[in-house]
Motif scaffolding. Structure first.
Motif, mmCIF file in Angstrom:
data_model
loop_
_atom_site.group_PDB
_atom_site.id
_atom_site.type_symbol
_atom_site.label_atom_id
_atom_site.label_comp_id
_atom_site.label_asym_id
_atom_site.label_seq_id
_atom_site.Cartn_x
_atom_site.Cartn_y
_atom_site.Cartn_z
ATOM 1 N N ASN A 1 0.805 -1.213 0.000
ATOM 2 C CA ASN A 1 0.000 0.000 0.000
ATOM 3 C C ASN A 1 0.846 1.274 0.000
ATOM 4 O OD1 ASN A 1 -2.509 -1.365 0.086
ATOM 5 N ND2 ASN A 1 -2.254 -1.721 2.276
ATOM 6 N N ASP A 2 2.135 1.142 -0.264
ATOM 7 C CA ASP A 2 2.989 2.321 -0.278
ATOM 8 C C ASP A 2 2.538 3.340 -1.325
ATOM 9 O OD1 ASP A 2 4.558 1.518 1.793
ATOM 10 O OD2 ASP A 2 6.240 0.848 0.566
ATOM 11 N N TYR A 3 2.142 2.851 -2.499
ATOM 12 C CA TYR A 3 1.761 3.753 -3.587
ATOM 13 C C TYR A 3 0.399 3.367 -4.173
ATOM 14 C CZ TYR A 3 6.719 4.870 -3.330
ATOM 15 O OH TYR A 3 7.961 5.236 -2.891
ATOM 16 N N PRO A 4 -0.626 3.276 -3.357
ATOM 17 C CA PRO A 4 -1.922 2.818 -3.882
ATOM 18 C C PRO A 4 -2.548 3.784 -4.873
ATOM 19 C CG PRO A 4 -2.179 3.638 -1.640
ATOM 20 C CD PRO A 4 -0.707 3.593 -1.924
ATOM 21 N N THR A 5 -2.386 5.086 -4.646
ATOM 22 C CA THR A 5 -2.995 6.053 -5.561
ATOM 23 C C THR A 5 -2.266 6.115 -6.889
ATOM 24 O OG1 THR A 5 -1.674 7.830 -4.567
ATOM 25 C CG2 THR A 5 -3.881 7.488 -3.684
ATOM 26 N N HIS A 6 -1.015 5.658 -6.913
ATOM 27 C CA HIS A 6 -0.230 5.699 -8.148
ATOM 28 C C HIS A 6 -0.246 4.362 -8.883
ATOM 29 C CE1 HIS A 6 1.448 8.498 -5.156
ATOM 30 N NE2 HIS A 6 1.636 9.311 -6.170
ATOM 31 N N LYS A 7 -0.742 3.321 -8.197
ATOM 32 C CA LYS A 7 -0.820 1.978 -8.786
ATOM 33 C C LYS A 7 0.567 1.442 -9.160
ATOM 34 C CE LYS A 7 -5.254 2.499 -8.522
ATOM 35 N NZ LYS A 7 -5.995 1.952 -7.363
ATOM 36 N N ILE A 8 1.574 1.794 -8.368
ATOM 37 C CA ILE A 8 2.920 1.291 -8.614
ATOM 38 C C ILE A 8 3.101 -0.007 -7.842
ATOM 39 C CG2 ILE A 8 5.389 1.749 -8.350
ATOM 40 C CD1 ILE A 8 4.769 4.699 -8.539
ATOM 41 N N PRO A 9 3.518 -1.078 -8.494
ATOM 42 C CA PRO A 9 3.665 -2.357 -7.794
ATOM 43 C C PRO A 9 4.827 -2.339 -6.812
ATOM 44 C CG PRO A 9 4.541 -2.523 -10.012
ATOM 45 C CD PRO A 9 3.885 -1.174 -9.920
ATOM 46 N N CYS A 10 4.740 -3.197 -5.829
ATOM 47 C CA CYS A 10 5.790 -3.293 -4.819
ATOM 48 C C CYS A 10 6.891 -4.228 -5.299
ATOM 49 C CB CYS A 10 5.185 -3.806 -3.516
ATOM 50 S SG CYS A 10 6.375 -4.054 -2.199
ATOM 51 N N HIS A 11 8.125 -3.855 -5.046
ATOM 52 C CA HIS A 11 9.273 -4.709 -5.332
ATOM 53 C C HIS A 11 9.948 -5.055 -4.019
ATOM 54 C CE1 HIS A 11 9.392 -4.142 -9.776
ATOM 55 N NE2 HIS A 11 8.685 -3.090 -9.444
ATOM 56 N N SER A 12 10.354 -6.289 -3.889
ATOM 57 C CA SER A 12 10.861 -6.752 -2.599
ATOM 58 C C SER A 12 12.380 -6.860 -2.545
ATOM 59 C CB SER A 12 10.261 -8.123 -2.268
ATOM 60 O OG SER A 12 10.587 -9.061 -3.279
ATOM 61 N N SER A 13 13.052 -6.452 -3.586
ATOM 62 C CA SER A 13 14.514 -6.573 -3.580
ATOM 63 C C SER A 13 15.131 -5.378 -4.280
ATOM 64 C CB SER A 13 14.945 -7.867 -4.277
ATOM 65 O OG SER A 13 14.535 -7.844 -5.633
#
Length: 313
Positions: A248-260
């Protein structure tokens, strides 16, 4: 003798017709209102970028060089260019509190860390402060976020000059006037100040409980820039440039999360909440809107200061 009474009020059918007409009118009017509001927000965003670009130019006129991006010591946890231009944004009170001998994460820069500036905030985005206490108050590690970052060139954040570095893509650092551990002046912008992007919009992390995601944390050296390797509003990343632990870091921007990944290899793209593209400030002080559909090689040419590319317009 009967007395006829005039009918008053609406019948149910008439009332439903009126409601339907009002609904149609609202449906027609609402998009126009939303467009007008977005136009006003974009105008304010353009004004902000213009003021920040002017502050950078005034800094250059005073010190004969561009503001220092920061140095790689303390893992890049140093005061960025934003802190250096504060006097030129009429923020002397904050500037006077800075301790340049301490990490920006240190306990001796709480005012700088916790103060959000309207001139650094795009009204189309939701501004947040990271690492707030559980009760919503500022903590010792809280940090303000901002909407604008300088461009560090057609490369990754550490400005490597490499081919096939990730097995998939190739880039060549065409030069940048903002670079960790180095100070430059406008003489390095040999591609033309009107053709080269100096700063632009970046997305704001919406999570207040953590620091994750390097975007928009422009108080830090390692969050103070974006790269031109990816076109504006790109939602994917070729590496860990958008590292985060919370989807949910960038929900308004719809940017996916990266874990590495890590911030040095990051390919932070310019990003805005304006439909269709981003606002950028050029090295001549002008502001322009760049569509997200721009040709990637044209964009990479615009974001390098000394690549010698010919930009077709």
């Amino acid at each position: 003798m009967s007395i006829s009474k005039s009918r008053s009020g609406f019948t149910l059918v008439e009332l439903l017709v009126v409601i339907a007409i009002i609904g149609v009118l609202i449906a027609l009017l609402l998009p126009a209102v939303q467009q007008a509001r977005e136009a006003a927000r974009r105008t304010q965003c353009v004004s902000n970028i213009k003021n920040v670009a002017l502050a950078i130019h005034n800094y250059h006129d005073t010190y004969r060089n561009l503001p220092y991006l920061g140095f790689s010591g303390w893992a890049g946890d140093t005061i960025s260019w934003e802190g250096r231009i504060l006097p030129f944004l009429e923020q002397n009170a904050i500037y006077d509190t800075l301790d340049w001998t301490d990490r920006v994460n240190g306990g001796r820069n709480p005012i700088y860390r916790g103060t959000s500036l309207s001139v650094m905030s795009c009204p189309s985005d939701n501004m947040t402060i990271g690492e707030l206490n559980s009760d919503g108050t500022l903590g010792s590690w809280s940090h303000q976020r901002a909407s604008y970052a300088v461009c560090v060139g057609n490369t990754n954040y550490a400005q490597h000059d490499a081919n096939n570095w990730d097995g998939l893509w190739t880039y060549k650092n065409g030069g940048s006037a903002f670079r960790m551990d180095k100070i430059f002046n406008l003489a390095v912008v040999t591609d033309g100040t009107s053709n080269t992007v100096m700063l632009g919009e970046v997305p704001v992390n919406q999570t207040t409980s953590g620091w994750q995601g390097g975007y928009a944390v422009t108080i830090f050296s390692n969050g103070a820039g974006f790269t031109g390797y990816l076109t504006p509003n790109t939602k994917s990343s070729v590496d860990g440039g958008r590292r985060c632990w919370n989807p949910n870091d960038y929900p308004t921007h719809k940017i996916p999360c990266h874990s590495s990944g890590n911030w040095e290899s990051a390919t932070y793209a310019a990003f805005s909440m304006h439909p269709g593209g981003v606002n950028v400030g050029n090295f001549d002080g002008s502001v322009s809107f760049v569509p997200e559909t721009i040709d990637i090689w044209t964009w990479r040419a615009m974001t390098s200061t000394g690549g010698g590319e010919v930009i077709s317009k």
